[in-house]
Design an enzyme around this catalytic site. Structure first.
Site, PDB file in Angstrom:
ATOM      1  N   TRP A 159       0.691  -1.195  -0.090  1.00 20.07           N
ATOM      2  CA  TRP A 159      -0.048  -0.241  -0.077  1.00 20.07           C
ATOM      3  C   TRP A 159       0.697   1.124   0.012  1.00 20.07           C
ATOM      4  O   TRP A 159       1.919   1.500   0.653  1.00 20.07           O
ATOM      5  CB  TRP A 159      -0.902  -0.148   1.243  1.00 20.07           C
ATOM      6  CG  TRP A 159      -1.913   1.221   1.424  1.00 20.07           C
ATOM      7  CD1 TRP A 159      -2.981   1.429   0.696  1.00 20.07           C
ATOM      8  CD2 TRP A 159      -1.502   2.172   2.224  1.00 20.07           C
ATOM      9  NE1 TRP A 159      -3.575   2.583   1.065  1.00 20.07           N
ATOM     10  CE2 TRP A 159      -2.634   3.172   1.989  1.00 20.07           C
ATOM     11  CE3 TRP A 159      -0.667   2.706   3.287  1.00 20.07           C
ATOM     12  CZ2 TRP A 159      -2.879   4.392   2.806  1.00 20.07           C
ATOM     13  CZ3 TRP A 159      -0.679   3.837   3.731  1.00 20.07           C
ATOM     14  CH2 TRP A 159      -1.926   4.718   3.764  1.00 20.07           C
ATOM     15  N   SER A 194       2.876  -7.796   1.741  1.00 16.75           N
ATOM     16  CA  SER A 194       1.700  -6.821   2.461  1.00 16.75           C
ATOM     17  C   SER A 194       0.503  -6.703   1.792  1.00 16.75           C
ATOM     18  O   SER A 194      -0.160  -8.051   1.253  1.00 16.75           O
ATOM     19  CB  SER A 194       2.083  -5.546   3.016  1.00 16.75           C
ATOM     20  OG  SER A 194       1.315  -4.958   4.109  1.00 16.75           O
ATOM     21  N   LEU A 195       0.014  -5.765   1.416  1.00 21.77           N
ATOM     22  CA  LEU A 195      -1.180  -5.689   0.507  1.00 21.77           C
ATOM     23  C   LEU A 195      -1.142  -6.269  -0.803  1.00 21.77           C
ATOM     24  O   LEU A 195      -1.915  -7.201  -1.341  1.00 21.77           O
ATOM     25  CB  LEU A 195      -1.622  -4.186   0.135  1.00 21.77           C
ATOM     26  CG  LEU A 195      -2.805  -4.074  -0.685  1.00 21.77           C
ATOM     27  CD1 LEU A 195      -4.101  -4.733  -0.445  1.00 21.77           C
ATOM     28  CD2 LEU A 195      -3.119  -2.442  -1.087  1.00 21.77           C
ATOM     29  N   PHE A 206       3.327   5.995   7.957  1.00 25.22           N
ATOM     30  CA  PHE A 206       3.265   4.391   7.712  1.00 25.22           C
ATOM     31  C   PHE A 206       4.462   3.795   7.554  1.00 25.22           C
ATOM     32  O   PHE A 206       4.905   2.705   7.952  1.00 25.22           O
ATOM     33  CB  PHE A 206       2.267   4.360   6.797  1.00 25.22           C
ATOM     34  CG  PHE A 206       2.212   2.702   6.172  1.00 25.22           C
ATOM     35  CD1 PHE A 206       1.376   1.832   7.350  1.00 25.22           C
ATOM     36  CD2 PHE A 206       2.781   2.335   5.265  1.00 25.22           C
ATOM     37  CE1 PHE A 206       1.219   0.752   6.842  1.00 25.22           C
ATOM     38  CE2 PHE A 206       2.431   0.884   4.823  1.00 25.22           C
ATOM     39  CZ  PHE A 206       1.838   0.046   5.734  1.00 25.22           C
ATOM     40  N   LEU A 207       5.430   4.407   6.614  1.00 26.86           N
ATOM     41  CA  LEU A 207       6.833   3.777   6.260  1.00 26.86           C
ATOM     42  C   LEU A 207       7.657   3.816   7.456  1.00 26.86           C
ATOM     43  O   LEU A 207       8.292   2.890   7.775  1.00 26.86           O
ATOM     44  CB  LEU A 207       7.454   4.652   5.330  1.00 26.86           C
ATOM     45  CG  LEU A 207       6.862   4.739   3.804  1.00 26.86           C
ATOM     46  CD1 LEU A 207       7.768   5.585   2.788  1.00 26.86           C
ATOM     47  CD2 LEU A 207       6.395   3.688   3.324  1.00 26.86           C
ATOM     48  N   LEU A 265       6.612   3.317  10.666  1.00 27.12           N
ATOM     49  CA  LEU A 265       5.845   2.166  11.546  1.00 27.12           C
ATOM     50  C   LEU A 265       6.595   0.769  10.688  1.00 27.12           C
ATOM     51  O   LEU A 265       6.814  -0.090  11.373  1.00 27.12           O
ATOM     52  CB  LEU A 265       4.397   2.176  11.247  1.00 27.12           C
ATOM     53  CG  LEU A 265       3.497   1.242  12.123  1.00 27.12           C
ATOM     54  CD1 LEU A 265       3.819   1.288  13.470  1.00 27.12           C
ATOM     55  CD2 LEU A 265       2.201   1.199  11.825  1.00 27.12           C
ATOM     56  N   ASP A 277       7.878  -7.722  13.255  1.00 24.04           N
ATOM     57  CA  ASP A 277       6.873  -6.992  12.462  1.00 24.04           C
ATOM     58  C   ASP A 277       5.857  -6.374  13.375  1.00 24.04           C
ATOM     59  O   ASP A 277       4.993  -7.033  13.767  1.00 24.04           O
ATOM     60  CB  ASP A 277       6.382  -7.845  11.287  1.00 24.04           C
ATOM     61  CG  ASP A 277       5.567  -7.124  10.325  1.00 24.04           C
ATOM     62  OD1 ASP A 277       5.132  -6.132  10.603  1.00 24.04           O
ATOM     63  OD2 ASP A 277       5.474  -7.814   9.196  1.00 24.04           O
ATOM     64  N   HIS A 320       8.579  -5.101   9.248  1.00 20.78           N
ATOM     65  CA  HIS A 320       7.601  -5.294   7.986  1.00 20.78           C
ATOM     66  C   HIS A 320       8.332  -5.316   6.646  1.00 20.78           C
ATOM     67  O   HIS A 320       7.657  -5.615   5.618  1.00 20.78           O
ATOM     68  CB  HIS A 320       6.586  -4.337   8.248  1.00 20.78           C
ATOM     69  CG  HIS A 320       5.285  -4.342   7.443  1.00 20.78           C
ATOM     70  ND1 HIS A 320       4.575  -5.645   7.445  1.00 20.78           N
ATOM     71  CD2 HIS A 320       4.677  -3.554   6.239  1.00 20.78           C
ATOM     72  CE1 HIS A 320       3.688  -5.700   6.671  1.00 20.78           C
ATOM     73  NE2 HIS A 320       3.675  -4.438   5.990  1.00 20.78           N
TER      74      HIS A 320
END
Length: 257
Positions: free
Chosen positions: A23, A83-84, A145-146, A148, A209, A237
């Site tokens: 994402w 991920s997505l 988000f990156l 995280l 993760d 992640h």
């Protein structure tokens, strides 16, 4: 729904290997891993609709994303999703099995949101906050988000720097695609569909993760009919960035195994 505008970069020589990003990013996030794998694989690296150089699509859900990819990807490929992108790869394997000979699922969960019967997800409040922040400041939200994505893993600072450096190198993602992708993460629950995914699958998950917990990767590997797990010690992640050599070796061995 057409596939015009779906951008796919291709390089390398050998068996077909598809790399599907997560994402908010684009195919360029795979550059480090692609350099390691290109001498032994024919790589197909798409930008998902609405990301990078690819036009968006309507509707925007897992079925539509998989259908758009099925139109431009080779049959019988090894499909690797992050991920997505891993959820999209699962749907592709389920509905277009001729396109997918085997699966590698990196930091992938069958159910991103925590539920009463699923403790291995992100809580609703955090996802709702992401959605609100996305509307107010989508660039800042993507950057958070990156951060995280790499937090708590080995080499976190370097991984975050590489992710941020690549974020807008192919233009800015379409806000509607970001919104719809986040909705997929909030709503999709693929646990009941895994029995239909018959291809051999390698689940690669970081031990640190904190976006998709390691327990989600273990559960996924256990419930795929032909699944196996590689838990990368110290990775968060994005293990393909923090532990590139280990991930590249695992993908190559699994592809030829």
């Amino acid at each position: 729904m057409g596939n015009q505008g779906l951008h796919v970069e291709r390089c390398g020589h050998g068996p077909d290997l598809v790399l599907l990003h997560g994402w908010g990013l684009h195919g360029g996030v795979w550059q480090d891993l692609a350099e390691a794998l290109a001498p032994r694989f024919r790589l197909h690296v798409p930008d998902l609709p609405g990301h990078g150089a690819s036009a968006s699509i309507t509707p925007y859900d897992l079925d539509a994303l998989a259908a758009a990819l099925a139109q431009v990807l080779p049959a019988g490929a090894h499909v690797c999703g992050w991920s997505l992108g891993g959820q999209v790869a699962l749907r592709l394997a389920q509905h277009w099995p001729g396109h997918v000979a085997r699966l590698t699922l990196i930091a992938t969960t069958p159910c991103f949101r925590r539920r009463p019967d699923w403790p291995h997800g992100m809580d609703e409040a955090s996802l709702a906050e992401f959605a609100r922040n996305l509307e107010a400041d989508y660039e800042g939200t993507l950057k958070r988000f990156l951060a995280l994505t790499a937090r708590a893993g080995e080499g976190a600072r370097g991984v975050i720097a590489r992710l941020r450096a690549s974020l807008f190198t192919r233009g800015r993602p379409v806000p509607e695609a970001l919104r719809a992708g986040l909705a997929i993460l909030r709503e999709a629950d693929m646990r009941g569909e895994l029995a239909q995914v018959m291809q051999p699958a390698l689940v690669i998950h970081g031990s640190h993760d904190n976006v998709t917990p390691p327990a989600a990767g273990r559960w996924l590997a256990q419930h795929l009919p032909d699944g196996r797990l590689l838990e990368v010690a110290g990775a968060a992640h994005a293990p393909f960035l923090s532990h590139r050599a280990q991930v590249a070796q695992a993908v190559e061995a699994f592809s030829h195994g």
